[in-house]
Design a protein around this motif. Structure first.
Motif, short mmCIF file in Angstrom:
data_model
loop_
_atom_site.label_atom_id
_atom_site.label_comp_id
_atom_site.label_asym_id
_atom_site.label_seq_id
_atom_site.Cartn_x
_atom_site.Cartn_y
_atom_site.Cartn_z
N GLY A 1 0.47 -1.52 0.10
CA GLY A 1 0.07 -0.10 -0.28
C GLY A 1 0.76 1.28 0.12
N ARG A 2 2.47 0.76 0.03
CA ARG A 2 3.20 2.82 0.15
C ARG A 2 4.45 1.90 -0.98
NH1 ARG A 2 3.17 3.63 6.56
NH2 ARG A 2 0.75 4.71 6.49
N ASP A 3 5.08 2.93 -1.51
CA ASP A 3 5.91 2.87 -2.42
C ASP A 3 6.90 3.51 -1.65
OD1 ASP A 3 4.83 1.48 -4.45
OD2 ASP A 3 4.13 3.87 -5.32
N TYR A 4 8.13 2.39 -1.16
CA TYR A 4 9.25 2.96 -0.01
C TYR A 4 10.23 3.14 -1.25
CZ TYR A 4 6.97 2.14 3.86
OH TYR A 4 6.12 1.72 4.85
N LEU A 5 11.01 4.27 -1.73
CA LEU A 5 11.79 4.50 -3.34
C LEU A 5 13.38 4.50 -2.40
CD1 LEU A 5 9.64 7.24 -5.04
CD2 LEU A 5 9.99 4.74 -5.30
N ALA B 1 19.55 7.91 -0.04
CA ALA B 1 18.60 8.41 0.92
C ALA B 1 17.01 7.67 0.35
CB ALA B 1 18.16 9.87 -0.70
N ILE B 2 16.35 7.46 1.43
CA ILE B 2 14.90 7.17 1.34
C ILE B 2 13.90 7.71 0.82
CG2 ILE B 2 15.84 4.92 2.34
CD1 ILE B 2 14.66 6.13 5.23
N ALA B 3 12.27 7.48 0.78
CA ALA B 3 11.50 8.84 1.04
C ALA B 3 10.57 7.46 1.11
CB ALA B 3 11.31 9.30 -0.39
N ARG B 4 9.01 7.68 1.44
CA ARG B 4 8.15 7.02 1.28
C ARG B 4 7.33 7.31 0.52
NH1 ARG B 4 5.61 6.53 6.80
NH2 ARG B 4 4.01 8.04 5.92
N VAL B 5 6.47 7.46 -0.31
CA VAL B 5 5.44 8.21 -1.18
C VAL B 5 4.00 7.31 -0.93
CG1 VAL B 5 4.39 8.09 -3.50
CG2 VAL B 5 7.32 8.06 -2.81
N ASP B 6 3.22 8.20 -0.66
CA ASP B 6 1.87 7.47 -0.38
C ASP B 6 1.11 8.38 -1.14
OD1 ASP B 6 2.40 6.19 2.07
OD2 ASP B 6 1.96 7.79 3.47
N ARG B 7 -0.20 7.87 -2.31
CA ARG B 7 -1.11 8.31 -3.07
C ARG B 7 -2.20 8.31 -2.64
NH1 ARG B 7 0.39 8.40 -8.67
NH2 ARG B 7 -1.81 9.33 -8.16
N ASP B 8 -3.13 9.09 -2.50
CA ASP B 8 -4.33 8.97 -2.92
C ASP B 8 -5.18 8.61 -3.34
OD1 ASP B 8 -4.34 11.48 -0.10
OD2 ASP B 8 -4.68 12.97 -1.60
N ARG B 9 -6.00 7.72 -2.88
CA ARG B 9 -6.95 6.38 -3.11
C ARG B 9 -8.15 7.16 -4.24
NH1 ARG B 9 -4.26 2.20 -2.93
NH2 ARG B 9 -3.17 2.21 -0.77
N SER B 10 -8.42 8.24 -3.09
CA SER B 10 -9.90 8.78 -4.23
C SER B 10 -10.26 9.92 -5.03
CB SER B 10 -10.83 9.70 -3.06
OG SER B 10 -9.91 11.19 -3.07
#
Length: 143
Positions: A53-57, A67-76
């Motif tokens: 449910g999340r992308d860890y880049l 470097a790291i980052a988490r990307v969350d996308r809205d689903r609506s």
């Protein structure tokens, strides 16, 4: 340097860099060092797996995760154009020339996520500065 998803086989490398970030920049994360340091690698690998449910880049310099980052996308349907970037951390050894690096990273994250707008959540002032300076029309919120 290139940006890609971090896979579950890289759990130990990711976790090590995340723990470094939690020690050095605790306000950039919602978790604490104490919580994360006791999290089993099997749980970290589960989080990194597709379908979590999340992308860890990660940003990689050759094979090294820097470097790291988490990307969350809205689903609506009305919010799918938004991407939320959280838990950003750049290894301390990679911070020379940070403004250009972070500007490039934000552009990559925007392109990778497929979002049109970014919401940045973190406590790294230079990250926020680079975001506003380079992508201000696309950055809607910095927390």
């Amino acid at each position: 340097m290139h940006v890609r998803r971090i896979n579950s086989a890289e759990a130990a490398t990711y976790h090590s860099l995340r723990l470094e970030g939690l020690r050095e920049a605790p306000s950039a994360f919602t978790a604490s060092f104490e919580e994360e340091s006791t999290t089993p690698l099997s749980e970290i690998a589960r989080r990194l797996s597709p379908g979590s449910g999340r992308d860890y880049l990660g940003v990689f310099d050759g094979e090294a995760l820097i470097a790291i980052a988490r990307v969350d996308r809205d689903r609506s349907p009305k919010q799918q154009h938004r991407a939320h970037i959280r838990g950003v951390y750049v290894a301390a050894s990679q911070r020379d020339g940070l403004d250009d690096f972070l500007s490039n990273l934000l552009g990559e994250l925007l392109q990778f996520s497929g979002g049109q707008l970014l919401e940045l959540c973190g406590g790294i002032n230079c990250f926020e500065y680079a975001a506003h300076r380079s992508l201000s029309p696309q950055v809607v919120n910095v927390q």
